[in-house]
Design a protein around this motif. Structure first.
Motif, short mmCIF file in Angstrom:
data_model
loop_
_atom_site.label_atom_id
_atom_site.label_comp_id
_atom_site.label_asym_id
_atom_site.label_seq_id
_atom_site.Cartn_x
_atom_site.Cartn_y
_atom_site.Cartn_z
N LEU A 3 2.88 -1.99 2.76
CA LEU A 3 3.28 -1.47 1.44
C LEU A 3 2.65 -0.11 1.15
O LEU A 3 2.73 0.38 0.04
CB LEU A 3 2.87 -2.47 0.35
N THR A 4 2.05 0.52 2.16
CA THR A 4 1.34 1.78 1.93
C THR A 4 2.27 2.96 1.69
O THR A 4 1.82 4.01 1.25
CB THR A 4 0.40 2.09 3.12
N ASP A 5 3.56 2.80 1.96
CA ASP A 5 4.51 3.90 1.76
C ASP A 5 5.05 3.98 0.33
O ASP A 5 5.71 4.95 -0.02
CB ASP A 5 5.68 3.76 2.72
N LEU A 6 4.78 3.00 -0.50
CA LEU A 6 5.41 2.92 -1.82
C LEU A 6 5.00 4.04 -2.76
O LEU A 6 5.82 4.53 -3.54
CB LEU A 6 5.11 1.56 -2.46
N SER A 7 3.77 4.46 -2.70
CA SER A 7 3.25 5.42 -3.68
C SER A 7 3.94 6.78 -3.62
O SER A 7 3.97 7.51 -4.62
CB SER A 7 1.74 5.60 -3.52
N HIS A 38 -3.00 -10.87 -8.13
CA HIS A 38 -2.23 -10.30 -7.02
C HIS A 38 -1.15 -9.34 -7.54
O HIS A 38 -0.88 -8.32 -6.90
CB HIS A 38 -1.66 -11.40 -6.14
N LEU A 39 -0.55 -9.65 -8.66
CA LEU A 39 0.42 -8.71 -9.24
C LEU A 39 -0.27 -7.41 -9.66
O LEU A 39 0.30 -6.33 -9.48
CB LEU A 39 1.15 -9.35 -10.42
N MET A 40 -1.48 -7.50 -10.17
CA MET A 40 -2.21 -6.29 -10.56
C MET A 40 -2.67 -5.52 -9.33
O MET A 40 -2.74 -4.28 -9.37
CB MET A 40 -3.37 -6.63 -11.48
N ARG A 41 -2.96 -6.19 -8.25
CA ARG A 41 -3.26 -5.48 -7.00
C ARG A 41 -2.01 -4.74 -6.52
O ARG A 41 -2.11 -3.61 -6.03
CB ARG A 41 -3.77 -6.45 -5.93
N PHE A 42 -0.85 -5.37 -6.68
CA PHE A 42 0.40 -4.69 -6.34
C PHE A 42 0.61 -3.51 -7.28
O PHE A 42 1.01 -2.43 -6.85
CB PHE A 42 1.59 -5.66 -6.40
N SER A 49 -2.33 5.00 -1.28
CA SER A 49 -1.76 5.11 0.06
C SER A 49 -2.45 4.17 1.04
O SER A 49 -2.09 4.12 2.21
CB SER A 49 -1.87 6.55 0.56
N TYR A 50 -3.45 3.42 0.59
CA TYR A 50 -4.09 2.43 1.45
C TYR A 50 -3.63 1.03 1.04
O TYR A 50 -3.00 0.86 0.01
CB TYR A 50 -5.62 2.54 1.38
#
Length: 111
Positions: A3-7, A38-42, A49-50
């Motif tokens: 998921l590191t590409d999302l930002s 976990h939603l807040m981590r998302f 980017s990490y």
């Protein structure tokens, strides 16, 4: 799936903030602390980017209806800015604003 590409896939910071507001206000319910965490981590992952959280962690800790919405968001982020805007609108209609019970309890304790 990383998921590191999302930002880097939002139109601008405003679009990212709108998505984060939906996650915070409509998906992350503190009555289920594990899912909320976990939603807040998302939520945080959308600015980083990490790796803050993995899809495996989300799938193990987030209920099916919300996990489906998160997967739709990831697909939208990887598709187009218009898809992200559509996700925001659809999710706002599907999920009501959650009342933050922890914050309310803290306020009531200060009275």
């Amino acid at each position: 799936m990383s998921l590191t590409d999302l930002s880097n896939s939002f139109r601008d910071d405003e679009q990212r903030r709108r998505v984060q507001v939906v996650i915070h206000d409509r998906l992350a319910d503190d009555r289920d602390p594990q899912e909320c965490r976990h939603l807040m981590r998302f939520w945080w992952q959308l600015s980083m980017s990490y790796q803050e959280v993995s899809m495996k962690e989300l799938s193990l800790n987030v209920g099916k209806p919300k996990l489906d919405v998160i997967e739709e968001l990831i697909s939208a982020i990887r598709s187009s800015h218009a898809e992200i805007d559509a996700w925001v609108a659809t999710t706002q209609q599907a999920f009501p604003v959650i009342q933050d019970r922890g914050f309310r309890t803290a306020l009531d304790g200060d009275s």
